[in-house]
Design a protein around this motif. Sequence first.
Motif, mmCIF file in Angstrom:
data_model
loop_
_atom_site.group_PDB
_atom_site.id
_atom_site.type_symbol
_atom_site.label_atom_id
_atom_site.label_comp_id
_atom_site.label_asym_id
_atom_site.label_seq_id
_atom_site.Cartn_x
_atom_site.Cartn_y
_atom_site.Cartn_z
ATOM 1 N N ASP A 77 5.202 84.642 -37.550
ATOM 2 C CA ASP A 77 5.713 84.674 -38.918
ATOM 3 C C ASP A 77 6.193 83.268 -39.269
ATOM 4 O OD1 ASP A 77 6.726 87.406 -40.737
ATOM 5 O OD2 ASP A 77 7.334 85.407 -41.402
ATOM 6 N N ASP A 117 -0.653 89.319 -49.616
ATOM 7 C CA ASP A 117 -2.069 89.344 -50.022
ATOM 8 C C ASP A 117 -2.719 87.959 -50.054
ATOM 9 O OD1 ASP A 117 -0.838 91.737 -50.563
ATOM 10 O OD2 ASP A 117 -1.507 91.872 -52.642
ATOM 11 N N HIS A 120 -4.052 87.056 -46.598
ATOM 12 C CA HIS A 120 -4.912 87.946 -45.799
ATOM 13 C C HIS A 120 -6.186 87.259 -45.332
ATOM 14 C CE1 HIS A 120 -3.124 91.970 -47.536
ATOM 15 N NE2 HIS A 120 -2.306 91.331 -46.733
ATOM 16 N N LYS A 138 -4.132 96.091 -46.665
ATOM 17 C CA LYS A 138 -4.663 96.062 -48.020
ATOM 18 C C LYS A 138 -3.631 95.432 -48.929
ATOM 19 C CE LYS A 138 -2.276 98.189 -50.203
ATOM 20 N NZ LYS A 138 -0.801 98.046 -50.496
HETATM 21 N N1 LIG Z 1 -1.022 100.325 -46.173
HETATM 22 C C1 LIG Z 1 0.081 100.532 -46.859
HETATM 23 O O1 LIG Z 1 0.404 101.650 -47.251
HETATM 24 C C2 LIG Z 1 0.984 99.373 -47.152
HETATM 25 C C3 LIG Z 1 2.336 99.587 -47.482
HETATM 26 C C4 LIG Z 1 3.148 98.466 -47.709
HETATM 27 C C5 LIG Z 1 2.611 97.183 -47.651
HETATM 28 N N2 LIG Z 1 1.268 97.031 -47.371
HETATM 29 C C6 LIG Z 1 0.674 95.677 -47.340
HETATM 30 O O2 LIG Z 1 1.165 94.963 -46.219
HETATM 31 C C7 LIG Z 1 1.286 93.571 -46.546
HETATM 32 C C8 LIG Z 1 2.710 93.122 -46.227
HETATM 33 O O3 LIG Z 1 3.603 93.849 -47.032
HETATM 34 P P1 LIG Z 1 5.176 93.839 -46.762
HETATM 35 O O4 LIG Z 1 5.791 94.752 -47.748
HETATM 36 O O5 LIG Z 1 5.425 94.060 -45.319
HETATM 37 O O6 LIG Z 1 5.488 92.319 -47.157
HETATM 38 P P2 LIG Z 1 6.651 91.348 -46.681
HETATM 39 O O7 LIG Z 1 6.708 90.241 -47.658
HETATM 40 O O8 LIG Z 1 7.899 92.113 -46.436
HETATM 41 O O9 LIG Z 1 6.132 90.814 -45.261
HETATM 42 C C9 LIG Z 1 5.129 89.854 -45.114
HETATM 43 C C10 LIG Z 1 5.511 88.947 -43.949
HETATM 44 O O10 LIG Z 1 4.463 87.996 -43.746
HETATM 45 C C11 LIG Z 1 5.053 86.731 -43.484
HETATM 46 N N3 LIG Z 1 4.099 85.662 -43.764
HETATM 47 C C12 LIG Z 1 3.773 85.103 -44.962
HETATM 48 N N4 LIG Z 1 2.830 84.170 -44.800
HETATM 49 C C13 LIG Z 1 2.564 84.117 -43.478
HETATM 50 C C14 LIG Z 1 1.678 83.346 -42.683
HETATM 51 N N5 LIG Z 1 0.858 82.438 -43.220
HETATM 52 N N6 LIG Z 1 1.660 83.523 -41.350
HETATM 53 C C15 LIG Z 1 2.509 84.448 -40.770
HETATM 54 N N7 LIG Z 1 3.357 85.220 -41.473
HETATM 55 C C16 LIG Z 1 3.379 85.063 -42.815
HETATM 56 C C17 LIG Z 1 6.289 86.720 -44.370
HETATM 57 O O11 LIG Z 1 7.218 85.741 -43.976
HETATM 58 C C18 LIG Z 1 6.781 88.150 -44.205
HETATM 59 O O12 LIG Z 1 7.666 88.275 -43.098
HETATM 60 C C19 LIG Z 1 0.927 93.444 -48.028
HETATM 61 O O13 LIG Z 1 -0.383 92.956 -48.174
HETATM 62 C C20 LIG Z 1 1.044 94.853 -48.551
HETATM 63 O O14 LIG Z 1 0.176 95.138 -49.620
HETATM 64 C C21 LIG Z 1 0.479 98.094 -47.101
#
Ligand SMILES: NC(=O)c1ccc[n+]([C@@H]2O[C@H](COP(=O)([O-])OP(=O)(O)OC[C@H]3O[C@@H](n4cnc5c(N)ncnc54)[C@H](O)[C@@H]3O)[C@@H](O)[C@H]2O)c1
Length: 444
Positions: A77, A117, A120, A138
């Motif tokens: 992270d 996103d 990704h 996603k």
């Molecule tokens: N499948 C589902 O039902 C579902 C539900 C919630 C979220 N999601 C998806 O999961 C993803 C994350 O969502 P979230 O709510 O956990 O977000 P979040 O912002 O809480 O977490 C994302 C994490 O990624 C880290 N990050 C950012 N850039 C990075 C990089 N280059 N390298 C390493 N780490 C990095 C951030 O610091 C953060 O800790 C989103 O794309 C979201 O759409 C999916």
Amino acid sequence: MPLSSLSRRHFLGNTASLAAVATLPAWFQAEAAEAPKPRVPLSPNDRPAVALIGCGGMGRADAKNASRFGDIVALCDVDDARLDEAQKQFPQAKRYRDFRECVQHPGLHVVINGTPDHWHTLVNLAAIQAGKDIYSEKPLTLTIDEGLRLVQAVQKAGTVFQTGSQQRSDPRFRLAVELVRNGRIGTLRHVTTSLPSGRHGGPFATAAVPSGFDWNFWQGQAPELPYVPERAHGSFRYWWDYSAGTLTDWGAHHNDIALWGIGELGPIEAEAQALRDPVPGGFSFPSTYLVNYRYANGVTQTCRTVDTEGPAGNVLDPKTSPGQMPNGVLFEGNDGWIFVSRGTISASQPALLTDPLTQKTWSAYVSDDHMGNFFECVRSRKDPICDAEVGHRSVSVCHIGAIALRLGRTVRWSPERQRFPNDREAERWIAREQRKGFGYGMLS
Ligand SMILES: NC(=O)c1ccc[n+]([C@@H]2O[C@H](COP(=O)([O-])OP(=O)(O)OC[C@H]3O[C@@H](n4cnc5c(N)ncnc54)[C@H](O)[C@@H]3O)[C@@H](O)[C@H]2O)c1
């Protein structure tokens, strides 16, 4: 069928037959029981080594889920606080700040991508280059161009790739789609995908970057801006720079199911409008919006946000009017309707659900465990239920709607060519400009 199809008039006469099914029909359960289940590991040697990149709420939930099948050996992270949280869960795992180093972790087999996103695709491409299999959250991509590149890279490398649109592995959604694809409601006419509203508000003040958080790296390919807490963790999805509101967030779930049921590669036309304009300097993606799609097979689709919190629960009430349809997917055909959401499925006549499908002309891929299906495919080298092509095509529906919203007019799309023919203005948004140092070149 116009949006007014969801009117009281349309559903009158069906009131008595509304059947919300708490348990799945017996015939469907019996069929599902016969399907092969994901294997639990047979020995410690049978457990792939897994890295979690992006340790937010979803990434950590995915890693916990994956730990049924593999060992979490690496965490990555750009925020130390997030790494600390994940480390509590997986104390043995090695910590990384740069995903390019993380994917090189010795003996690594699998990457879970839980980044926001706008990260990704670059993370996925780095993992593919390093020869890893991937479970990626996603919405799969930020742009259609990213999806085209990703699908090509996955195919070339033979990567086993699962998109985290887990409703594909939820039996209620599979039942709805199998019934629709086998003509249970006659000819499919119209699909409505009802998504939660996004966040509305702002403008927001800048703040000091929290210690241990690499805000510059977090912004990645997006424009470089002063730190605003409401742009980062969790709420990134309400900004055009990193996402496209609930249209891609929830759209990557419900529009995925809609496309599965419609059975086309994508729409041929989309028009969209914001129902509430964002506050200047605030969340930039409209919190409420309406998108209408048309498909080559004659099916139309409305994707819109729920105006209010809506009726209690997710059960479709026949008196539902536009904007009040609960979160879910409604398939309407000549002979009735089926509504499906998380935890519920209902139909205009109970028999539409309870009568067995005896002669199927189309069968869905069967998976009742999205993560398990992925690890099963890591072993078998088969395609998971929601592979890169599926994830790309489904999020493209959302991106096409977002482009129509951005332009404020109808756009025409060729699902075969994956282009907006003769429309340079729309074509411009197939890709986005990437910030220097954070484009595809950062992987070479
Ligand atoms: N499948 C589902 O039902 C579902 C539900 C919630 C979220 N999601 C998806 O999961 C993803 C994350 O969502 P979230 O709510 O956990 O977000 P979040 O912002 O809480 O977490 C994302 C994490 O990624 C880290 N990050 C950012 N850039 C990075 C990089 N280059 N390298 C390493 N780490 C990095 C951030 O610091 C953060 O800790 C989103 O794309 C979201 O759409 C999916």
